[in-house]
Design an enzyme around this catalytic site. Structure first.
Site, short mmCIF file in Angstrom:
data_model
loop_
_atom_site.label_atom_id
_atom_site.label_comp_id
_atom_site.label_asym_id
_atom_site.label_seq_id
_atom_site.Cartn_x
_atom_site.Cartn_y
_atom_site.Cartn_z
N SER A 242 60.19 81.83 36.08
CA SER A 242 59.54 82.34 37.28
C SER A 242 58.34 83.22 37.01
O SER A 242 57.48 83.38 37.88
CB SER A 242 60.55 83.12 38.14
OG SER A 242 61.16 84.15 37.38
N ASP B 119 59.12 92.64 42.77
CA ASP B 119 60.43 92.56 43.41
C ASP B 119 61.47 93.00 42.38
O ASP B 119 61.13 93.58 41.35
CB ASP B 119 60.71 91.17 43.98
CG ASP B 119 60.73 90.08 42.91
OD1 ASP B 119 60.84 90.40 41.71
OD2 ASP B 119 60.64 88.89 43.27
N HIS C 117 60.73 90.62 39.07
CA HIS C 117 59.44 90.13 38.56
C HIS C 117 58.35 91.20 38.51
O HIS C 117 58.33 92.10 39.36
CB HIS C 117 58.96 88.97 39.44
CG HIS C 117 59.95 87.86 39.53
ND1 HIS C 117 60.74 87.65 40.64
CD2 HIS C 117 60.28 86.89 38.62
CE1 HIS C 117 61.52 86.61 40.42
NE2 HIS C 117 61.27 86.13 39.21
#
Length: 366
Positions: free
Chosen positions: A40, A328, A331
């Protein structure tokens, strides 16, 4: 996994190399393309095209709030991510597009010249890490194999031109965090750790070997950072402290990865290993040097440290995203991604080995 959508992709080989200003390092030769593999932290939207309620997606606010036009693109960031900034540093206008976003045109072909991003949120080195909700590293490499086949089919004559282009291109890889999280969450015994690392490195090395066999020569690899210091882990501590266990696990994996790359002896193979772990340690030791005011909490989320829930349209949003290391609860923020790419491209020498990303891009390979 792809909701029945088969992507028909053809990359037209172009002579798009040129002498460009690339980052703070000055002038150099831009690689013809960049191909991205990972999780991600590098995904630019592939997960948007995966089916299933359990798939992690960043296709809603507040993701993308600092991206042009404030568009949530599928990047797990308030704006650009590390793949974007590495590409920009190397002279590209933007990072390569998500593989699964390449919808066939009316002619059935999509012509590109800058590369493709295969990274997927929640992806691991191992197929058993977050199965059926991500594109594991092995599958990403398979997608690239299909990409190359279509490149060869679209190239007049033989595949020699494609191989020459790939040899000059940069292959960016950043993966492993999700495997380590899964191992730590399962509370495996320390005696199982050695076997786990062996499995990870064996699969990682196999992916690199397969890409090499298909023509890749220049690898920009990013190791795993301080897993025990992400907000979703810190919030488990009454004081918001980092967890030593996940950090030690990341350090052990990074050491094994470094040793494996150092022992890789393939003709023409060249790599640069970006030390995200070391960069994070130094950043946390002197946050003001990077302009941060918060290294523990998430900018977007809810609850304590803004880390008790995912970033959603109704989440609490911090006032200044650039002051936060984390966007977040998992990340990095856009600024953190920018500073990481800058450090790996042509930053202090301790953050890359044996060469930096800039010198990697400029390497002559065969």
């Amino acid at each position: 996994m792809e909701a029945g959508r088969l992507v028909v992709l053809c990359l037209v080989v172009t002579s798009s190399m040129g002498v460009l200003a690339i980052g703070a390092g000055g002038v150099g030769v831009r690689p013809p393309a960049m191909y991205v593999f990972g999780d991600s932290t590098l995904d630019v939207g592939n997960n948007n095209y995966l089916a299933g309620a359990g798939v992690s997606r960043a296709n809603h606010p507040y993701y993308g709030i600092d991206f042009p036009l404030r568009i949530p693109t599928g990047r797990f960031s308030n704006g650009y991510n590390t793949a974007d900034y590495v590409a920009k540093s190397m002279g590209f206008v933007s990072g390569p597009p998500a593989y699964l976003s390449l919808i066939p045109s009316s002619s059935g072909l999509v012509a590109l010249s800058g590369g493709v991003n295969y990274a997927s949120g929640d992806a691991g080195i191992l197929d058993i890490t977050n199965p059926n909700i991500s594109i594991p590293l092995r599958k990403q490499v398979q997608y690239f194999n299909g990409t190359k086949a279509r490149m060869v089919a679209a190239t007049p004559g033989s595949g020699a031109a494609v191989n020459a282009l790939l040899a000059r291109s940069v292959f960016l890889v950043g993966v492993g965090s999700n495997d380590l999280f899964a191992f730590a969450t399962a509370q495996n015994s320390s005696s199982a750790q050695a076997a786990f690392f062996t499995s990870l490195i064996s699969n990682y090395s196999a992916a690199i070997q397969e890409l090499y066999t298909m023509g890749a020569r220049k690898f920009a690899i990013i190791n795993v950072g301080l897993l025990g210091c992400v907000p979703t882990v810190r919030v488990l501590s009454p004081t918001g402290a980092c967890a030593d266990g996940p950090n030690q696990l990341a350090a052990g994996f990074d050491a094994a990865l470094n040793a494996s790359l150092d022992k890789t002896k393939l003709p023409g193979f060249v790599y640069s290993l970006g030390d995200y772990y070391g960069l994070t340690v130094d950043t946390f030791a002197d946050l003001q040097a990077s302009g941060y005011t918060d290294i523990a909490g998430a900018c977007c989320g809810s609850g304590r440290l803004n880390a008790e829930a995912d970033c959603r349209p109704n989440s609490t949003l911090c006032a200044n995203r650039d002051h936060f290391v984390f966007w977040d609860r998992y990340h990095p923020s856009q600024r953190a991604s920018f500073l990481a790419a800058q450090a790996f491209y042509n930053g202090p020498p301790q953050y890359t080995t044996p060469i930096n990303f800039m010198h990697l891009a400029q390497q002559q390979t065969t």
